[in-house]
Design a protein around this motif. Structure first.
Motif, short mmCIF file in Angstrom:
data_model
loop_
_atom_site.label_atom_id
_atom_site.label_comp_id
_atom_site.label_asym_id
_atom_site.label_seq_id
_atom_site.Cartn_x
_atom_site.Cartn_y
_atom_site.Cartn_z
N PRO A 52 24.17 54.76 79.68
CA PRO A 52 24.70 54.13 80.88
C PRO A 52 23.57 53.82 81.86
CG PRO A 52 25.66 56.32 80.55
CD PRO A 52 24.64 56.12 79.51
N VAL A 53 23.54 52.58 82.34
CA VAL A 53 22.55 52.14 83.32
C VAL A 53 23.25 51.17 84.27
CG1 VAL A 53 20.40 50.86 83.69
CG2 VAL A 53 20.64 52.32 81.68
N ALA A 54 23.08 51.41 85.57
CA ALA A 54 23.69 50.53 86.58
C ALA A 54 25.16 50.31 86.24
CB ALA A 54 22.91 49.23 86.69
N HIS A 55 25.55 49.08 86.02
CA HIS A 55 26.96 48.74 85.74
C HIS A 55 27.16 48.36 84.27
CE1 HIS A 55 24.72 45.17 86.89
NE2 HIS A 55 25.53 44.49 86.12
N GLY A 56 26.27 48.84 83.39
CA GLY A 56 26.37 48.51 81.97
C GLY A 56 25.73 49.58 81.11
N TYR A 57 25.18 49.14 79.98
CA TYR A 57 24.59 50.06 79.00
C TYR A 57 23.28 49.50 78.47
CZ TYR A 57 29.08 52.35 79.00
OH TYR A 57 30.20 53.02 79.40
N TRP A 58 22.36 50.41 78.18
CA TRP A 58 21.08 50.06 77.57
C TRP A 58 21.13 50.55 76.13
CZ3 TRP A 58 15.94 53.05 78.44
CH2 TRP A 58 14.88 52.34 77.88
N LEU A 59 21.01 49.63 75.18
CA LEU A 59 21.04 49.95 73.76
C LEU A 59 19.62 50.31 73.33
CD1 LEU A 59 22.88 47.90 71.05
CD2 LEU A 59 20.67 48.95 70.62
N THR A 60 19.45 51.52 72.80
CA THR A 60 18.15 51.99 72.33
C THR A 60 18.31 52.67 70.98
OG1 THR A 60 18.33 54.20 73.33
CG2 THR A 60 17.38 52.45 74.71
N GLY A 61 17.20 52.93 70.35
CA GLY A 61 17.19 53.77 69.16
C GLY A 61 17.88 53.21 67.93
N LEU A 62 18.01 51.88 67.82
CA LEU A 62 18.64 51.32 66.63
C LEU A 62 17.69 51.52 65.44
CD1 LEU A 62 20.84 49.74 65.15
CD2 LEU A 62 19.69 47.63 65.89
N PHE A 63 18.19 52.22 64.44
CA PHE A 63 17.39 52.49 63.25
C PHE A 63 18.31 52.53 62.04
CE2 PHE A 63 15.17 55.04 60.12
CZ PHE A 63 13.86 54.56 60.22
N VAL A 64 17.91 51.84 60.99
CA VAL A 64 18.65 51.83 59.72
C VAL A 64 17.74 52.41 58.64
CG1 VAL A 64 19.78 50.38 57.97
CG2 VAL A 64 19.98 49.80 60.40
N ALA A 65 18.29 53.27 57.81
CA ALA A 65 17.51 53.83 56.70
C ALA A 65 16.88 52.68 55.92
CB ALA A 65 18.41 54.66 55.80
N PRO A 66 15.59 52.77 55.63
CA PRO A 66 14.89 51.66 54.96
C PRO A 66 15.56 51.15 53.69
CG PRO A 66 13.31 53.27 55.75
CD PRO A 66 14.68 53.86 55.98
N ALA A 67 16.15 52.01 52.90
CA ALA A 67 16.78 51.58 51.65
C ALA A 67 18.01 50.71 51.87
CB ALA A 67 17.17 52.80 50.81
N LEU A 68 18.57 50.72 53.09
CA LEU A 68 19.80 49.96 53.36
C LEU A 68 19.58 48.78 54.30
CD1 LEU A 68 21.96 53.13 53.59
CD2 LEU A 68 22.24 51.30 51.92
N ARG A 69 18.35 48.47 54.61
CA ARG A 69 18.07 47.33 55.49
C ARG A 69 18.37 46.02 54.77
NH1 ARG A 69 12.56 49.84 58.09
NH2 ARG A 69 13.68 51.47 59.23
N GLY A 70 18.73 45.02 55.56
CA GLY A 70 19.03 43.71 55.00
C GLY A 70 20.43 43.59 54.43
N GLN A 71 21.28 44.58 54.68
CA GLN A 71 22.64 44.58 54.13
C GLN A 71 23.70 44.45 55.22
OE1 GLN A 71 23.25 47.70 51.22
NE2 GLN A 71 21.08 47.68 50.69
N GLY A 72 23.29 44.14 56.45
CA GLY A 72 24.25 43.94 57.53
C GLY A 72 24.64 45.20 58.28
N VAL A 73 24.05 46.33 57.95
CA VAL A 73 24.42 47.59 58.58
C VAL A 73 24.10 47.57 60.08
CG1 VAL A 73 23.99 50.09 58.63
CG2 VAL A 73 24.19 48.90 56.44
N ALA A 74 22.91 47.13 60.44
CA ALA A 74 22.52 47.10 61.86
C ALA A 74 23.45 46.21 62.67
CB ALA A 74 21.07 46.63 62.01
#
Length: 148
Positions: A52-74
């Protein structure tokens, strides 16, 4: 293969998020003042934090296991988490990721809260970084429900 479940991580399970990050040698950390979201296939395969920041949200820390990248998970994880937010969602990313986030409804034309603006300026001293943001009315629909 087990279906992927996208959901908030309950507070008692938060240590699992940091364990996930560490297991992939990521410097990211789950923070206690955030909503933690994960994608699971029995085990955590991706995660992010909404602070939570001000009147919204700050998205941080997005991480996908390397073996599953490129499959739409993120994308699915970001969509699911952002859809629950009342108010804008902001993030900082490498300029090369701009297209990925724009596809999810984020844009460069963003009015950052003062605290995030100051942080972005500090980050930009050491690396290329841009800010993107969205509002609930501008978020991209789920691709399965988008008009053709």
């Amino acid at each position: 293969m087990t279906a992927i479940v996208y959901a908030p991580l309950e507070a008692p399970l938060w240590p699992l998020m940091n364990k996930f990050y560490r297991s992939h040698q990521s410097s990211m950390k789950a923070v206690k003042d955030a909503q933690l979201w994960v994608a699971r296939q029995e085990e955590i395969i991706a995660g992010l934090c909404l602070r939570p920041v001000a009147h919204g949200y700050w998205l941080t820390g997005l991480f996908v296991a390397p073996a599953l990248r490129g499959q739409g998970v993120a994308g699915e994880l970001v969509r699911g988490a952002a859809a629950t937010c009342e108010g804008p969602v902001w993030l900082f990313c490498d300029p090369e990721l701009q297209g990925f986030y724009e596809h999810l409804g984020f844009s460069l034309d963003v009015d950052l809260p003062h605290a995030l603006h100051e942080r972005l300026v500090r980050y930009q001293r050491n690396k290329a970084m841009i800010a993107l943001g969205t509002t609930p009315s501008c978020r991209a629909p789920d691709p399965g429900t988008a008009p053709q």
